[in-house]
Design an enzyme around this catalytic site. Structure first.
Site, PDB file in Angstrom:
ATOM      1  N   LYS A  77       0.397  -1.191   0.391  1.00  0.00           N
ATOM      2  CA  LYS A  77       0.026  -0.520  -0.084  1.00  0.00           C
ATOM      3  C   LYS A  77       0.843   1.527  -0.040  1.00  0.00           C
ATOM      4  CE  LYS A  77      -4.055   2.092   2.295  1.00  0.00           C
ATOM      5  NZ  LYS A  77      -4.547   2.005   3.398  1.00  0.00           N
ATOM      6  N   SER A 152      -9.806   3.253   2.500  1.00  0.00           N
ATOM      7  CA  SER A 152      -8.000   4.021   2.069  1.00  0.00           C
ATOM      8  C   SER A 152      -7.572   2.499   1.338  1.00  0.00           C
ATOM      9  CB  SER A 152      -7.815   3.955   2.686  1.00  0.00           C
ATOM     10  OG  SER A 152      -7.070   3.895   3.835  1.00  0.00           O
ATOM     11  N   SER A 176     -10.198   0.606   6.767  1.00  0.00           N
ATOM     12  CA  SER A 176      -9.716   0.850   5.572  1.00  0.00           C
ATOM     13  C   SER A 176      -9.525  -0.230   4.683  1.00  0.00           C
ATOM     14  CB  SER A 176      -8.730   1.904   5.429  1.00  0.00           C
ATOM     15  OG  SER A 176      -9.041   3.407   5.322  1.00  0.00           O
TER      16      SER A 176
END
Length: 475
Positions: A77, A152, A176
């Protein structure tokens, strides 16, 4: 002939172990799919084919294949630094930043034998629950590219759902991992606070963000979770004295494969955000919840309704923590114009907070954690909607008004953040597709250290409802 990405991560691992596939074959397959498909999806902010192939050749030449994720591709990520790889944190502030050191999570997946293919898209500093930034094209939901995949960990979810990766790690500070998993038809697992040493949450404000897996199947989610947890022998290598109750029955993968047990389950659509906003559960979300509830009932579990106590101070306290966290961003008058409006709003509000307000918020959320655990204590798991609404259109969130943007996020995701506040584990999984072909999921919240129970329940639902067979057109 079955293609590599059509196999589960566990199946790919077994073929790698038996030398029926080489690591380079697997890596090349996914890099080819990324090259062909990602320009229209925006899952990746950076792809590192040369480094990935070099690591693949190194692993193929090794005789030691004992690492728990040996040879399997994934991606970092873009909130995590990897030495020598561009890391933007989803922000124009770091558009050209290349770190010299790696963060704990990339180091952990390397030690577990995985191969990173690059960086998956994330919103600015991981703050919003959508993945639309000014530093890169938006991540697009593979089921309908006019829609958002959530956030996210939105890029990770897009990559896994579209078959660009077998699975991927994400981070979850208010939903997220679970939000984009639900929007993209995946399994998303938020572990108990402290369980994953490289992403424990214990070093963060209010202990909110933890690292967890996104996968297409329950067993793959458990498989990746085991790989994210560093073990020394049979013991987890905890980095803090505070930790969740330990699971003493081997790897979590075993609990997912077995999928056994009968449990007591509460069902609710209550949320602490109801004191601040008019939360409405859309018919599609209610249908997913109803199907999951009825299936669990038919499987022989004890299922009963649950009403949560009102929490009038929750919303204000959570907003204070979100704003206080943003106050630490490396921005000042010389460069804050590069930030997006939501981030600037959070930054300015956070820097204006008195210390007494932050102290009040931390205590309020701690008391809420104590209250919630007491309310859920008689249940092995609690079932809620995963999301209140179907996936949102790109551009739906207010680009200028941070206050309104925050409200929109709450209305989309009112069932996720209170799990982070309480430190509990939770899993989302797909249970149906709407008339428009969009996946809708349900969420199960567990007891502290209750990941094995959640995986067993999720596997039972998966066997009945076949959420693992949902795939977008790119598949």
């Amino acid at each position: 002939m079955v293609q590599i990405h059509e196999l589960t991560a566990l199946e790919q691992y077994r073929l790698l172990q038996n030398r029926e596939l080489s690591v380079l074959e697997v890596v090349d397959h996914y890099l080819d799919r990324i090259e062909r498909l990602d320009p229209s999806l925006g899952a990746f902010t950076t792809v590192t084919p040369d480094a990935a192939r070099e690591r693949a050749r190194m692993l193929d030449a090794s005789d030691d294949r004992t690492a728990p994720l040996w040879g399997l591709p994934l991606a970092d990520k873009d909130l995590w630094r990897r030495a020598g790889v561009r890391t933007t944190f989803g922000s124009r502030l770091f558009a050209d930043y290349v770190p010299d050191e790696s963060d704990a999570l990339p180091l952990r997946v390397d030690a577990a034998g995985a191969v990173s293919l690059g960086k998956t898209a994330t919103p600015e500093f991981g703050l919003p629950s959508h993945t639309e930034t000014l530093v890169a094209p938006p991540a697009r939901n593979p089921y309908d590219t006019t829609l958002s995949p959530g956030g996210s960990s939105g890029g990770a979810a897009v990559a896994v759902a579209a078959g660009l990766l077998p699975f991927a790690p994400g981070s979850d500070g208010g939903g997220s991992v679970r939000i984009p998993a639900a929007a993209c038809g995946l399994v998303g697992l938020k572990p108990s606070r402290g369980l994953v040493p490289a992403g424990s949450g214990l070093d963060a404000l209010a202990g909110l963000p933890v690292a967890g897996p996104l996968a297409r199947t329950v067993t793959d989610a458990a498989f990746l979770l085991d790989g994210l947890i560093e073990r020394r022998g049979d013991r987890i290598a905890f980095t803090h004295t505070l930790r969740p109750p330990e699971y003493d029955d081997g790897l979590f993968l075993g609990a997912a494969i077995r999928g056994e047990g009968r449990f007591q389950i509460g069902v609710t659509t209550d949320t602490p955000w109801a004191a601040d906003y008019d939360v409405v559960v859309a018919p599609e979300a209610q249908a997913a919840l109803d199907l999951a509830r009825d299936t669990l009932d038919a499987l022989g579990h004890g299922v009963e309704g649950l009403a949560l106590e009102p929490a009038p101070d929750y919303g204000r306290a959570f907003r204070v923590i979100w704003q206080a966290g943003a106050s630490q961003l490396p921005a000042d008058e010389s460069n804050e114009h590069l930030l997006e409006p939501l981030t600037r709003w959070l930054l300015h509000r956070g820097r204006a907070l008195p210390a007494s307000e932050l102290a009040w918020a931390l205590r309020t959320l701690s008391l809420y954690e104590h209250s919630l655990l007491a309310q859920l204590g008689r249940f092995d798991a609690v079932l809620t909607p995963a999301l209140a609404l179907p996936p949102r259109p790109l551009g739906w969130y207010d680009p200028d008004d941070g206050e309104h943007n925050f409200e929109q996020q709450v209305l989309f995701t009112p069932f996720t953040s209170f799990v982070n506040v309480s430190g509990l584990p939770a899993i989302t999984l797909p249970v149906l597709q709407t008339a428009e072909g969009l996946p809708m999921g349900a969420q199960l919240i567990g007891r502290p250290g209750g990941e094995a129970t959640l995986l067993a329940l999720a596997r039972q639902l998966e066997r009945r409802l076949h959420g693992d067979r949902m795939h977008p057109p790119q598949w």
